[in-house]
Write an enzyme that holds these catalytic residues in place. Sequence first.
Site, short mmCIF file in Angstrom:
data_model
loop_
_atom_site.label_atom_id
_atom_site.label_comp_id
_atom_site.label_asym_id
_atom_site.label_seq_id
_atom_site.Cartn_x
_atom_site.Cartn_y
_atom_site.Cartn_z
N ASP A 209 2.21 -3.86 -6.27
CA ASP A 209 3.10 -4.04 -5.12
C ASP A 209 3.70 -5.46 -5.12
OD1 ASP A 209 2.53 -1.45 -4.12
OD2 ASP A 209 0.62 -2.19 -3.36
N HIS A 236 -2.19 0.46 0.10
CA HIS A 236 -1.36 0.86 -1.05
C HIS A 236 -0.91 2.31 -0.92
CE1 HIS A 236 0.33 1.00 -5.04
NE2 HIS A 236 -0.40 2.08 -5.29
#
Length: 379
Positions: A209, A236
Amino acid sequence: MNFNSRNHLKDFNGLKAVASVNYDSRSSFLGKESTAALQQCFIRRAQNHTAPNAFQVQASFKVAILGAAGGIGQPLALLVKMSPLVSDLHLYDIANVKGVAADLSHCNTPSRVRDFTGNDELANCLKDVDVVVIPAGVPRKPGMTRDDLFNINASIVKTLVEAVADNCPDAFIHIISNPVNSTIPIAAEVLKQKGVYNPKKLFGVTTLDVVRANTFVAQKKNLKLIDVDVPVIGGHAGITILPLLSKTKPSVTFTDEEVHDLTVRIQNAGTEVVEAKAGAGSATLSMAYAAARFVESSLRALDGDSDVYECSFVQSELTDLPFFASRIKLGKQGVEAVISSDLQGLTEYEEKALESLKPELRGSIEKGVAFANKQTVTA
Ligand SMILES: NC(=O)c1ccc[n+]([C@@H]2O[C@H](COP(=O)([O-])OP(=O)(O)OC[C@H]3O[C@@H](n4cnc5c(N)ncnc54)[C@H](O)[C@@H]3O)[C@@H](O)[C@H]2O)c1
Ligand SMILES: O=C(O)C[C@H](O)C(=O)O
Protein backbone atom coordinates in the site's frame (compact mmCIF):
# COMPACT_ATOMS: atom_id res chain seq x y z
CA MET A 1 21.62 14.68 8.10
CA ASN A 2 23.92 13.03 5.63
CA PHE A 3 23.56 9.31 5.87
CA ASN A 4 26.13 7.36 3.95
CA SER A 5 26.74 3.92 5.33
CA ARG A 6 24.88 0.75 6.24
CA ASN A 7 26.57 -1.63 8.65
CA HIS A 8 25.88 -4.75 6.71
CA LEU A 9 27.09 -3.38 3.41
CA LYS A 10 30.17 -1.57 4.63
CA ASP A 11 32.53 -4.32 3.59
CA PHE A 12 30.70 -5.09 0.45
CA ASN A 13 33.42 -5.87 -2.06
CA GLY A 14 35.66 -3.38 -0.37
CA LEU A 15 33.26 -0.57 -1.08
CA LYS A 16 31.73 1.73 1.46
CA ALA A 17 28.86 4.16 1.37
CA VAL A 18 25.85 2.35 0.10
CA ALA A 19 22.83 4.56 0.52
CA SER A 20 24.38 7.96 0.02
CA VAL A 21 21.12 9.82 0.14
CA ASN A 22 20.66 13.15 1.84
CA TYR A 23 18.08 13.11 4.58
CA ASP A 24 16.76 16.18 6.31
CA SER A 25 15.25 13.91 8.88
CA ARG A 26 15.59 10.18 8.44
CA SER A 27 12.89 9.47 10.96
CA SER A 28 10.35 11.18 8.76
CA PHE A 29 11.03 8.89 5.85
CA LEU A 30 9.51 5.49 5.46
CA GLY A 31 11.29 2.72 3.69
CA LYS A 32 13.53 5.00 1.77
CA GLU A 33 16.65 3.43 3.20
CA SER A 34 15.51 -0.08 2.38
CA THR A 35 14.69 0.90 -1.15
CA ALA A 36 17.99 2.68 -1.54
CA ALA A 37 19.92 -0.18 0.05
CA LEU A 38 18.26 -2.74 -2.19
CA GLN A 39 18.79 -0.65 -5.29
CA GLN A 40 22.43 -0.10 -4.46
CA CYS A 41 22.77 -3.79 -3.82
CA PHE A 42 21.50 -4.58 -7.30
CA ILE A 43 23.74 -1.94 -8.86
CA ARG A 44 26.77 -3.41 -7.11
CA ARG A 45 25.86 -6.88 -8.25
CA ALA A 46 25.42 -5.69 -11.80
CA GLN A 47 28.76 -3.88 -11.71
CA ASN A 48 30.56 -6.91 -10.38
CA HIS A 49 28.78 -9.72 -12.07
CA THR A 50 31.94 -11.16 -13.60
CA ALA A 51 33.73 -11.53 -10.27
CA PRO A 52 32.70 -14.88 -8.78
CA ASN A 53 33.35 -13.97 -5.16
CA ALA A 54 32.28 -10.40 -5.37
CA PHE A 55 29.39 -10.78 -3.01
CA GLN A 56 30.91 -12.34 0.03
CA VAL A 57 29.57 -10.08 2.71
CA GLN A 58 28.30 -10.58 6.23
CA ALA A 59 25.39 -12.92 5.74
CA SER A 60 23.99 -14.42 8.84
CA PHE A 61 20.22 -14.54 8.89
CA LYS A 62 17.90 -17.40 8.03
CA VAL A 63 14.73 -16.59 6.13
CA ALA A 64 11.88 -19.02 5.38
CA ILE A 65 9.20 -18.44 2.77
CA LEU A 66 6.03 -20.53 3.15
CA GLY A 67 4.20 -20.65 -0.18
CA ALA A 68 7.48 -20.14 -2.01
CA ALA A 69 6.43 -21.72 -5.32
CA GLY A 70 3.55 -19.31 -5.85
CA GLY A 71 3.09 -16.11 -7.79
CA ILE A 72 4.50 -14.00 -4.96
CA GLY A 73 6.74 -16.68 -3.48
CA GLN A 74 8.99 -17.13 -6.52
CA PRO A 75 9.95 -13.51 -7.23
CA LEU A 76 10.14 -12.87 -3.49
CA ALA A 77 12.57 -15.78 -3.12
CA LEU A 78 14.68 -14.30 -5.92
CA LEU A 79 14.80 -10.90 -4.26
CA VAL A 80 15.64 -12.37 -0.86
CA LYS A 81 18.35 -14.49 -2.52
CA MET A 82 19.93 -11.16 -3.52
CA SER A 83 20.12 -9.92 0.06
CA PRO A 84 23.62 -9.66 1.47
CA LEU A 85 22.18 -10.26 4.93
CA VAL A 86 20.80 -13.73 4.27
CA SER A 87 22.86 -16.88 4.87
CA ASP A 88 20.09 -19.47 4.47
CA LEU A 89 16.94 -19.29 2.42
CA HIS A 90 14.38 -21.99 3.13
CA LEU A 91 11.59 -22.47 0.61
CA TYR A 92 8.45 -24.35 1.60
CA ASP A 93 5.39 -25.16 -0.47
CA ILE A 94 2.92 -27.98 -0.88
CA ALA A 95 3.82 -28.18 -4.59
CA ASN A 96 6.62 -27.58 -7.11
CA VAL A 97 9.15 -26.09 -4.75
CA LYS A 98 12.05 -28.39 -5.66
CA GLY A 99 12.47 -26.84 -9.08
CA VAL A 100 12.22 -23.30 -7.74
CA ALA A 101 14.98 -24.01 -5.22
CA ALA A 102 17.21 -25.78 -7.79
CA ASP A 103 16.85 -22.85 -10.17
CA LEU A 104 17.50 -20.22 -7.53
CA SER A 105 20.43 -22.05 -6.00
CA HIS A 106 22.49 -21.40 -9.15
CA CYS A 107 22.61 -17.65 -8.47
CA ASN A 108 26.08 -16.82 -7.14
CA THR A 109 24.88 -14.88 -4.14
CA PRO A 110 25.89 -15.90 -0.62
CA SER A 111 22.80 -17.63 0.72
CA ARG A 112 22.25 -21.39 0.64
CA VAL A 113 18.85 -22.38 -0.74
CA ARG A 114 16.97 -25.45 0.50
CA ASP A 115 13.56 -26.76 -0.45
CA PHE A 116 11.00 -28.36 1.84
CA THR A 117 7.62 -29.83 1.04
CA GLY A 118 4.83 -31.62 2.85
CA ASN A 119 3.92 -31.47 6.52
CA ASP A 120 6.84 -33.68 7.52
CA GLU A 121 9.39 -31.15 6.30
CA LEU A 122 7.78 -28.00 7.66
CA ALA A 123 9.47 -28.34 11.07
CA ASN A 124 12.92 -28.66 9.45
CA CYS A 125 12.21 -25.70 7.23
CA LEU A 126 11.44 -23.50 10.23
CA LYS A 127 14.19 -24.58 12.61
CA ASP A 128 16.32 -21.62 13.80
CA VAL A 129 14.77 -19.26 11.29
CA ASP A 130 14.95 -15.51 12.01
CA VAL A 131 12.24 -14.29 9.64
CA VAL A 132 9.28 -16.29 8.32
CA VAL A 133 7.32 -14.86 5.41
CA ILE A 134 3.90 -16.35 4.62
CA PRO A 135 2.41 -15.73 1.17
CA ALA A 136 0.70 -19.19 1.14
CA GLY A 137 -2.93 -19.14 0.12
CA VAL A 138 -5.28 -18.46 -2.74
CA PRO A 139 -5.47 -15.10 -4.52
CA ARG A 140 -8.58 -13.20 -5.66
CA LYS A 141 -10.31 -13.42 -9.02
CA PRO A 142 -12.31 -10.53 -10.51
CA GLY A 143 -15.50 -9.83 -8.56
CA MET A 144 -14.14 -11.20 -5.27
CA THR A 145 -13.27 -9.31 -2.12
CA ARG A 146 -10.28 -10.25 0.00
CA ASP A 147 -12.72 -11.50 2.62
CA ASP A 148 -14.01 -14.04 0.08
CA LEU A 149 -10.63 -15.78 0.54
CA PHE A 150 -11.21 -16.21 4.27
CA ASN A 151 -12.63 -19.74 4.18
CA ILE A 152 -9.56 -21.19 2.47
CA ASN A 153 -6.75 -18.97 3.67
CA ALA A 154 -7.73 -18.82 7.35
CA SER A 155 -7.03 -22.55 7.75
CA ILE A 156 -3.79 -22.37 5.77
CA VAL A 157 -2.46 -19.52 7.91
CA LYS A 158 -3.59 -21.20 11.12
CA THR A 159 -1.77 -24.44 10.28
CA LEU A 160 1.42 -22.69 9.20
CA VAL A 161 1.52 -20.39 12.24
CA GLU A 162 1.06 -23.40 14.53
CA ALA A 163 4.22 -24.83 13.00
CA VAL A 164 6.00 -21.49 13.42
CA ALA A 165 4.97 -21.46 17.09
CA ASP A 166 6.36 -24.97 17.57
CA ASN A 167 9.63 -24.51 15.70
CA CYS A 168 10.76 -20.87 15.66
CA PRO A 169 8.63 -18.93 18.16
CA ASP A 170 11.17 -16.10 18.33
CA ALA A 171 11.11 -15.38 14.60
CA PHE A 172 9.67 -12.26 13.02
CA ILE A 173 6.47 -13.43 11.29
CA HIS A 174 5.45 -11.57 8.13
CA ILE A 175 1.96 -12.48 6.90
CA ILE A 176 1.01 -11.63 3.34
CA SER A 177 -1.92 -14.07 2.89
CA ASN A 178 -5.29 -12.35 2.59
CA PRO A 179 -7.48 -11.21 4.15
CA VAL A 180 -4.65 -9.64 6.18
CA ASN A 181 -7.20 -7.84 8.38
CA SER A 182 -8.27 -11.29 9.63
CA THR A 183 -5.19 -13.50 9.16
CA ILE A 184 -3.12 -11.42 11.62
CA PRO A 185 -5.70 -11.80 14.42
CA ILE A 186 -5.87 -15.53 13.59
CA ALA A 187 -2.09 -15.79 13.88
CA ALA A 188 -2.11 -13.87 17.17
CA GLU A 189 -4.71 -16.22 18.65
CA VAL A 190 -2.81 -19.30 17.50
CA LEU A 191 0.40 -18.00 19.05
CA LYS A 192 -1.46 -17.19 22.28
CA GLN A 193 -2.90 -20.70 22.39
CA LYS A 194 0.64 -22.04 22.03
CA GLY A 195 1.86 -19.69 24.78
CA VAL A 196 4.41 -17.96 22.55
CA TYR A 197 2.64 -14.80 21.36
CA ASN A 198 4.98 -11.84 21.09
CA PRO A 199 2.99 -8.96 19.56
CA LYS A 200 6.20 -7.17 18.69
CA LYS A 201 7.11 -9.90 16.20
CA LEU A 202 3.86 -10.44 14.32
CA PHE A 203 3.43 -8.27 11.21
CA GLY A 204 0.71 -7.96 8.60
CA VAL A 205 2.52 -6.94 5.43
CA THR A 206 0.98 -3.68 4.15
CA THR A 207 4.12 -2.41 2.46
CA LEU A 208 2.51 -2.69 -0.97
CA ASP A 209 0.00 0.00 0.00
CA VAL A 210 2.89 2.34 0.79
CA VAL A 211 4.75 1.40 -2.39
CA ARG A 212 1.62 2.16 -4.43
CA ALA A 213 0.89 5.40 -2.59
CA ASN A 214 4.45 6.60 -3.16
CA THR A 215 4.32 5.68 -6.84
CA PHE A 216 0.92 7.26 -7.56
CA VAL A 217 1.70 10.46 -5.65
CA ALA A 218 5.08 10.85 -7.36
CA GLN A 219 3.40 10.40 -10.75
CA LYS A 220 0.57 12.82 -9.99
CA LYS A 221 2.78 15.57 -8.55
CA ASN A 222 5.77 14.98 -10.81
CA LEU A 223 8.10 14.26 -7.90
CA LYS A 224 11.31 12.25 -7.79
CA LEU A 225 10.03 8.83 -6.79
CA ILE A 226 12.76 7.88 -4.33
CA ASP A 227 12.00 10.99 -2.26
CA VAL A 228 8.30 10.33 -1.80
CA ASP A 229 6.95 8.82 1.39
CA VAL A 230 3.25 8.49 2.19
CA PRO A 231 2.26 6.72 5.41
CA VAL A 232 -0.67 4.35 4.93
CA ILE A 233 -2.68 3.41 8.00
CA GLY A 234 -5.70 1.29 8.96
CA GLY A 235 -5.81 -2.15 7.39
CA HIS A 236 -5.39 -3.89 4.05
CA ALA A 237 -8.73 -4.05 2.24
CA GLY A 238 -10.81 -1.41 0.45
CA ILE A 239 -11.69 1.58 2.63
CA THR A 240 -9.61 0.23 5.53
CA ILE A 241 -6.54 1.27 3.48
CA LEU A 242 -6.08 4.93 4.39
CA PRO A 243 -3.18 6.86 2.84
CA LEU A 244 -2.37 9.96 4.88
CA LEU A 245 -1.69 12.28 1.98
CA SER A 246 -1.42 15.28 4.30
CA LYS A 247 1.67 13.61 5.80
CA THR A 248 3.40 13.11 2.45
CA LYS A 249 7.13 13.78 2.43
CA PRO A 250 8.32 15.97 0.84
CA SER A 251 5.57 18.36 1.81
CA VAL A 252 3.17 18.79 -1.08
CA THR A 253 -0.28 20.30 -1.46
CA PHE A 254 -3.21 18.48 -3.04
CA THR A 255 -6.56 19.77 -4.22
CA ASP A 256 -9.62 18.11 -2.68
CA GLU A 257 -10.18 16.32 -5.96
CA GLU A 258 -6.61 15.02 -6.03
CA VAL A 259 -6.94 13.76 -2.46
CA HIS A 260 -10.13 11.92 -3.31
CA ASP A 261 -8.83 10.45 -6.59
CA LEU A 262 -5.50 9.34 -5.12
CA THR A 263 -7.12 7.85 -2.01
CA VAL A 264 -9.61 5.84 -4.06
CA ARG A 265 -6.89 4.68 -6.48
CA ILE A 266 -4.63 3.49 -3.66
CA GLN A 267 -7.56 1.72 -1.98
CA ASN A 268 -8.53 -0.01 -5.24
CA ALA A 269 -5.04 -0.70 -6.56
CA GLY A 270 -5.23 -4.41 -5.69
CA THR A 271 -8.50 -4.69 -7.59
CA GLU A 272 -6.95 -2.79 -10.52
CA VAL A 273 -4.36 -5.59 -10.81
CA VAL A 274 -6.89 -8.40 -10.22
CA GLU A 275 -9.03 -7.05 -13.07
CA ALA A 276 -6.07 -6.55 -15.39
CA LYS A 277 -4.96 -10.14 -14.77
CA ALA A 278 -8.50 -11.25 -15.62
CA GLY A 279 -8.66 -14.41 -13.55
CA ALA A 280 -4.92 -15.20 -13.43
CA GLY A 281 -4.51 -13.97 -9.85
CA SER A 282 -3.62 -10.77 -8.05
CA ALA A 283 -0.51 -8.64 -7.58
CA THR A 284 2.59 -10.82 -7.43
CA LEU A 285 5.59 -8.86 -8.73
CA SER A 286 4.90 -5.57 -6.95
CA MET A 287 3.98 -7.60 -3.88
CA ALA A 288 7.25 -9.51 -4.02
CA TYR A 289 9.10 -6.20 -4.28
CA ALA A 290 7.20 -4.79 -1.31
CA ALA A 291 7.66 -7.95 0.76
CA ALA A 292 11.39 -8.00 -0.04
CA ARG A 293 11.63 -4.44 1.19
CA PHE A 294 9.92 -5.42 4.45
CA VAL A 295 12.21 -8.44 4.85
CA GLU A 296 15.27 -6.28 4.21
CA SER A 297 14.08 -3.72 6.76
CA SER A 298 13.52 -6.48 9.32
CA LEU A 299 16.97 -7.92 8.70
CA ARG A 300 18.56 -4.50 9.02
CA ALA A 301 16.75 -4.04 12.34
CA LEU A 302 17.90 -7.49 13.51
CA ASP A 303 21.40 -6.55 12.40
CA GLY A 304 21.38 -3.60 14.79
CA ASP A 305 20.36 -0.72 12.56
CA SER A 306 18.63 1.67 14.91
CA ASP A 307 16.80 3.71 12.31
CA VAL A 308 14.36 1.45 10.51
CA TYR A 309 10.76 2.50 9.90
CA GLU A 310 8.01 0.74 7.97
CA CYS A 311 4.22 0.65 7.95
CA SER A 312 2.67 -2.61 9.13
CA PHE A 313 -0.60 -4.02 10.49
CA VAL A 314 0.29 -4.88 14.09
CA GLN A 315 -1.20 -5.10 17.55
CA SER A 316 -1.72 -1.48 18.45
CA GLU A 317 -3.08 0.95 21.00
CA LEU A 318 -3.13 3.83 18.56
CA THR A 319 -6.92 3.63 18.16
CA ASP A 320 -9.65 1.67 19.91
CA LEU A 321 -8.99 -1.24 17.50
CA PRO A 322 -6.73 -4.06 18.74
CA PHE A 323 -4.79 -4.22 15.44
CA PHE A 324 -4.02 -1.27 13.22
CA ALA A 325 -1.58 -0.45 10.43
CA SER A 326 0.67 2.50 11.03
CA ARG A 327 4.29 3.45 10.86
CA ILE A 328 6.39 1.47 13.29
CA LYS A 329 10.01 1.59 14.34
CA LEU A 330 11.70 -1.76 13.95
CA GLY A 331 14.44 -3.00 16.25
CA LYS A 332 16.15 -6.24 17.21
CA GLN A 333 13.14 -7.25 19.29
CA GLY A 334 10.59 -6.37 16.61
CA VAL A 335 8.25 -3.39 16.99
CA GLU A 336 10.18 -0.90 19.08
CA ALA A 337 7.61 1.88 18.79
CA VAL A 338 4.31 2.58 17.11
CA ILE A 339 4.51 6.06 15.62
CA SER A 340 1.57 8.03 16.93
CA SER A 341 2.47 11.43 15.48
CA ASP A 342 1.09 10.51 12.04
CA LEU A 343 -2.41 10.46 13.50
CA GLN A 344 -2.12 13.97 14.89
CA GLY A 345 -3.31 16.92 12.85
CA LEU A 346 -5.24 14.90 10.29
CA THR A 347 -7.34 16.72 7.71
CA GLU A 348 -11.12 16.60 7.98
CA TYR A 349 -11.16 14.14 5.03
CA GLU A 350 -8.69 11.83 6.77
CA GLU A 351 -10.49 12.07 10.15
CA LYS A 352 -13.74 11.08 8.48
CA ALA A 353 -12.15 8.26 6.53
CA LEU A 354 -10.51 6.98 9.72
CA GLU A 355 -13.85 6.82 11.52
CA SER A 356 -15.52 5.20 8.48
CA LEU A 357 -12.99 2.38 8.24
CA LYS A 358 -13.27 1.30 11.87
CA PRO A 359 -16.48 -0.80 11.75
CA GLU A 360 -15.25 -2.87 8.79
CA LEU A 361 -11.79 -3.34 10.25
CA ARG A 362 -13.21 -4.28 13.65
CA GLY A 363 -15.51 -6.84 11.98
CA SER A 364 -12.61 -8.45 10.11
CA ILE A 365 -10.48 -8.61 13.25
CA GLU A 366 -13.31 -10.16 15.26
CA LYS A 367 -13.97 -12.68 12.50
CA GLY A 368 -10.35 -13.84 12.67
CA VAL A 369 -10.34 -14.09 16.45
CA ALA A 370 -13.61 -16.05 16.44
CA PHE A 371 -12.29 -18.44 13.78
CA ALA A 372 -9.11 -19.24 15.70
CA ASN A 373 -10.98 -19.84 18.95
CA LYS A 374 -13.85 -21.81 17.41
CA GLN A 375 -11.32 -24.11 15.77
CA THR A 376 -9.71 -24.73 19.14
CA VAL A 377 -13.02 -25.61 20.82
CA THR A 378 -14.05 -28.06 18.10
CA ALA A 379 -10.56 -29.54 17.66
N1 LIG B 1 -0.66 -8.44 1.71
C1 LIG B 1 -0.71 -8.04 0.46
O1 LIG B 1 -0.51 -6.86 0.18
C2 LIG B 1 -0.96 -9.02 -0.64
C3 LIG B 1 -0.66 -8.66 -1.97
C4 LIG B 1 -0.85 -9.60 -2.96
C5 LIG B 1 -1.36 -10.86 -2.66
N2 LIG B 1 -1.65 -11.17 -1.37
C6 LIG B 1 -2.14 -12.50 -0.99
O2 LIG B 1 -1.07 -13.43 -1.03
C7 LIG B 1 -1.59 -14.75 -1.21
C8 LIG B 1 -0.79 -15.50 -2.25
O3 LIG B 1 -0.92 -14.92 -3.51
P1 LIG B 1 -0.19 -15.55 -4.79
O4 LIG B 1 -0.52 -14.70 -5.93
O5 LIG B 1 1.23 -15.84 -4.48
O6 LIG B 1 -0.98 -16.94 -4.90
P2 LIG B 1 -0.50 -18.28 -5.67
O7 LIG B 1 -1.69 -19.15 -5.76
O8 LIG B 1 0.22 -17.93 -6.91
O9 LIG B 1 0.56 -18.91 -4.67
C9 LIG B 1 0.20 -19.41 -3.43
C10 LIG B 1 1.15 -20.54 -3.08
O10 LIG B 1 0.78 -21.01 -1.79
C11 LIG B 1 0.94 -22.41 -1.81
N3 LIG B 1 0.19 -23.00 -0.71
C12 LIG B 1 -1.15 -23.21 -0.60
N4 LIG B 1 -1.41 -23.81 0.58
C13 LIG B 1 -0.23 -23.96 1.21
C14 LIG B 1 0.16 -24.54 2.47
N5 LIG B 1 -0.73 -25.04 3.30
N6 LIG B 1 1.45 -24.52 2.78
C15 LIG B 1 2.37 -24.00 1.94
N7 LIG B 1 2.07 -23.47 0.74
C16 LIG B 1 0.78 -23.47 0.39
C17 LIG B 1 0.45 -22.84 -3.20
O11 LIG B 1 0.92 -24.14 -3.52
C18 LIG B 1 1.04 -21.75 -4.05
O12 LIG B 1 2.32 -22.09 -4.52
C19 LIG B 1 -3.06 -14.56 -1.53
O13 LIG B 1 -3.84 -14.81 -0.40
C20 LIG B 1 -3.16 -13.10 -1.92
O14 LIG B 1 -4.45 -12.57 -1.72
C21 LIG B 1 -1.46 -10.27 -0.37
O1 LIG C 1 -5.89 -7.29 -4.15
C1 LIG C 1 -5.59 -8.43 -3.78
O2 LIG C 1 -6.40 -9.34 -3.69
C2 LIG C 1 -4.15 -8.73 -3.47
C3 LIG C 1 -3.51 -7.75 -2.56
O3 LIG C 1 -4.17 -7.62 -1.34
C4 LIG C 1 -3.27 -6.42 -3.20
O4 LIG C 1 -3.51 -5.40 -2.56
O5 LIG C 1 -2.80 -6.39 -4.35
